[in-house]
Design an enzyme around this catalytic site. Structure first.
Site, PDB file in Angstrom:
ATOM      1  N   GLY A 226      -9.115   0.318  11.840  1.00 33.23           N
ATOM      2  CA  GLY A 226      -9.478  -1.036  12.242  1.00 33.23           C
ATOM      3  C   GLY A 226      -8.414  -2.028  11.809  1.00 33.23           C
ATOM      4  CB  SER A 227      -8.604  -5.670  11.380  1.00 33.93           C
ATOM      5  OG  SER A 227      -9.556  -5.865  10.343  1.00 33.93           O
ATOM      6  CD  GLN A 229      -9.800 -10.877   7.484  1.00 32.53           C
ATOM      7  OE1 GLN A 229      -9.700 -10.941   8.706  1.00 32.53           O
ATOM      8  NE2 GLN A 229     -10.342 -11.850   6.769  1.00 32.53           N
ATOM      9  N   GLY A 231      -9.304  -3.394   6.337  1.00 34.31           N
ATOM     10  CA  GLY A 231      -8.765  -2.266   5.583  1.00 34.31           C
ATOM     11  C   GLY A 231      -8.498  -2.613   4.133  1.00 34.31           C
ATOM     12  CD  GLU A 250      -3.501   5.730  10.329  1.00 36.85           C
ATOM     13  OE1 GLU A 250      -2.801   4.837  10.851  1.00 36.85           O
ATOM     14  OE2 GLU A 250      -3.029   6.647   9.657  1.00 36.85           O
ATOM     15  CD  GLN A 331      -8.774  -8.427  21.314  1.00 39.85           C
ATOM     16  OE1 GLN A 331      -9.360  -8.088  20.295  1.00 39.85           O
ATOM     17  NE2 GLN A 331      -7.527  -8.911  21.307  1.00 39.85           N
ATOM     18  CD  GLU A 383      -2.711  -4.706  15.870  1.00 40.65           C
ATOM     19  OE1 GLU A 383      -2.420  -3.575  16.308  1.00 40.65           O
ATOM     20  OE2 GLU A 383      -3.471  -4.884  14.898  1.00 40.65           O
TER      21      GLU A 383
END
Length: 482
Positions: A226-227, A229, A231, A250, A331, A383
């Protein structure tokens, strides 16, 4: 009538405490399904079931695990068109991409079926006379899995398959945005013959289900995609938990594709379009930074523009579509916000970036290409996770390489060149976990390791034989024969 799907806990399908609705991004009037939401108590029940099932599964034979994983693989591959359609309908990637992702999931389970038979230890002589030394691998325990929405069957597969292969038990929390593929995969796993409690599905929010997995002392390890932040929060929680949890992260990517003067323009354009815009750019491996040397820059941009004009953006299930919708309104808003940021920073929106109307209401965005970007701009550093790419001009290979590595991320990178010298040098000196030459940055084979460096990844690699580093723990044992 919309189907109501349940969670899977201790070998039983059970209702949750609420409902999450799965909406088709190609047609927001189409409800794919309704799925039970788990709360903290239900998540704790799943953890307890996995803990109770662990001792027997950890000592199951390689043949038992091989048979179960093979059965899962066979059913996934036999149903790849059906499951691929479901995936495309709920996530928005095109039907061929959806079918391809399902096939990959089936291949992953087949690979790890074989790995169950290949797990070997070592036996050696001690430096002390008369002693034998054995080094073996054992399962870690109950694994909590938190997966993203952009690959709703492949990423769960490459976490669940090795976990089961090596004798662990699983509590699986898929992304709430795309529960359909996760539920279909869980149904297949439930029919594989594995004992009750070995695999559990709990659909729900990260703040409830995810947090319960992080807080619970019976979760031995967390595998997260995931993101960045999120993570970082997971890493901190795992370190501070008692006992400490093993964790694998990841996270993001801002992947470069270098195009040199000697590149074949047609090849470079196909590589760039595939890497930047296919799967609607919603891949952590997407090549969103196109670093192009001066001698080929204008020809590349012109050819890229013409290729982009030929891309079909439409309903993911329609034939001939190249790019499906963005996954949801949130998104889409983020993509549009970054397009404006790029313009405000001084980059030129060379082509695309417009909202599109199609036959059905959906989140359709024309792929966007910026020129005149610099590597200091936010659109080149952060990203975006959408069909947005920027072209950065470099004077030569050395500057292109420096720009390529000037990022907090290090997941994937690529180069387009006909020079063996530059290709070899780039492979050695690119600060990324995966490097492609004359190929899109997105995607690696199912039997090789996946992962990156710097802010993109933390912990052991996923996929292939390297997955055993996370899903097993090493034991050293001595024997004195007497």
């Amino acid at each position: 009538m919309t189907a109501h799907q349940k969670n899977f806990i201790a070998g039983e399908w059970v209702d949750g405490t609420g409902i999450t609705r799965d909406i088709n991004p190609s047609n927001t009037k189409d409800v794919v399904g309704e799925y039970a939401k788990a709360d903290k108590a239900q998540t704790e029940q799943a953890i307890a079931a996995a803990k109770a099932a662990f001792p027997a599964w950890a000592r199951s034979t390689p043949q038992e695990r091989f048979d179960a994983l093979t059965k899962i693989s066979v059913e996934i591959l036999a149903r790849k068109e059906e499951l691929g359609r479901l995936l495309a309908r709920e996530e928005g990637k095109t039907l061929p991409e959806g079918i391809g992702e399902v096939a990959r999931a089936g291949q992953i389970f087949a690979f790890f079926a074989g790995e169950a038979l290949r797990l070997m230890g070592e036996k050696g002589a001690s430096v002390r006379p008369g002693l034998d030394v054995e080094i073996t691998r054992e399962p870690v325990g109950v694994i909590g899995m938190i997966t993203p929405w952009n690959f709703p069957i492949a990423i769960p597969a490459w976490k669940i398959a090795p976990a089961l292969c090596y004798g662990n038990t699983v509590v699986f929390k898929p992304a709430e945005l795309v529960p359909g593929s996760a539920h279909a995969l869980s149904e297949i796993i439930a029919r594989s013959g594995i004992p009750a409690g070995v695999f559990n599905l709990v659909v729900g929010s990260g703040s409830v289900v995810g947090q319960t997995l992080l807080d619970h002392p019976d979760i031995a390890a967390i595998s997260f995609t995931g993101s960045v932040q999120t993570g970082r929060k997971i890493a901190q929680a795992c370190v501070l938990s008692n006992p400490m949890k093993k964790f694998q992260l990841e996270m993001g990517g801002k992947n470069p594709l270098v195009v040199l003067d000697d590149a074949d323009v047609k090849v470079a354009v196909e590589v760039a379009v595939n890497g930047a815009y296919f799967s609607t750019g919603q891949r952590c491996t997407a090549s969103s930074r196109l670093i192009v040397t001066a001698g080929i820059h204008d020809r590349f941009v012109d050819a890229m523009t013409e290729r982009m004009k030929g891309l079909s953006v439409d309903d993911a299930l329609k034939s001939g579509v190249h790019v499906g919708p963005v996954v949801d309104q949130s998104q889409l808003d983020q993509d549009l916000r970054y397009i404006k940021i790029g313009q405000d920073e001084g980059a030129r929106l060379h082509w695309g970036g417009e909202l599109l109307n199609r036959e059905t209401p959906g989140f359709y965005l024309q792929p966007a290409l910026f020129t005149g970007a610099t590597n200091q701009m936010r659109i080149a550093r952060e990203e975006i996770f959408g069909p947005v790419a920027c072209v950065i001009r470099a004077k030569d290979y050395e500057e292109a390489l420096a720009i390529s590595n000037d990022t907090e991320f290090g997941l994937a990178s690529g180069i387009c060149t006909t020079s063996l010298k530059y290709a070899s040098h780039y492979k050695r000196n690119s600060e990324a976990g995966m490097v492609m030459v004359n190929l899109p940055t997105a995607g690696v084979d199912y039997h090789v390791p996946f992962g990156g460096r710097k802010g993109s990844s933390y912990g052991a690699r996923e996929q292939g034989a390297y997955a055993r580093e996370f899903y097993t723990t090493v034991k050293t044992a001595y024997t004195f024969p007497g």
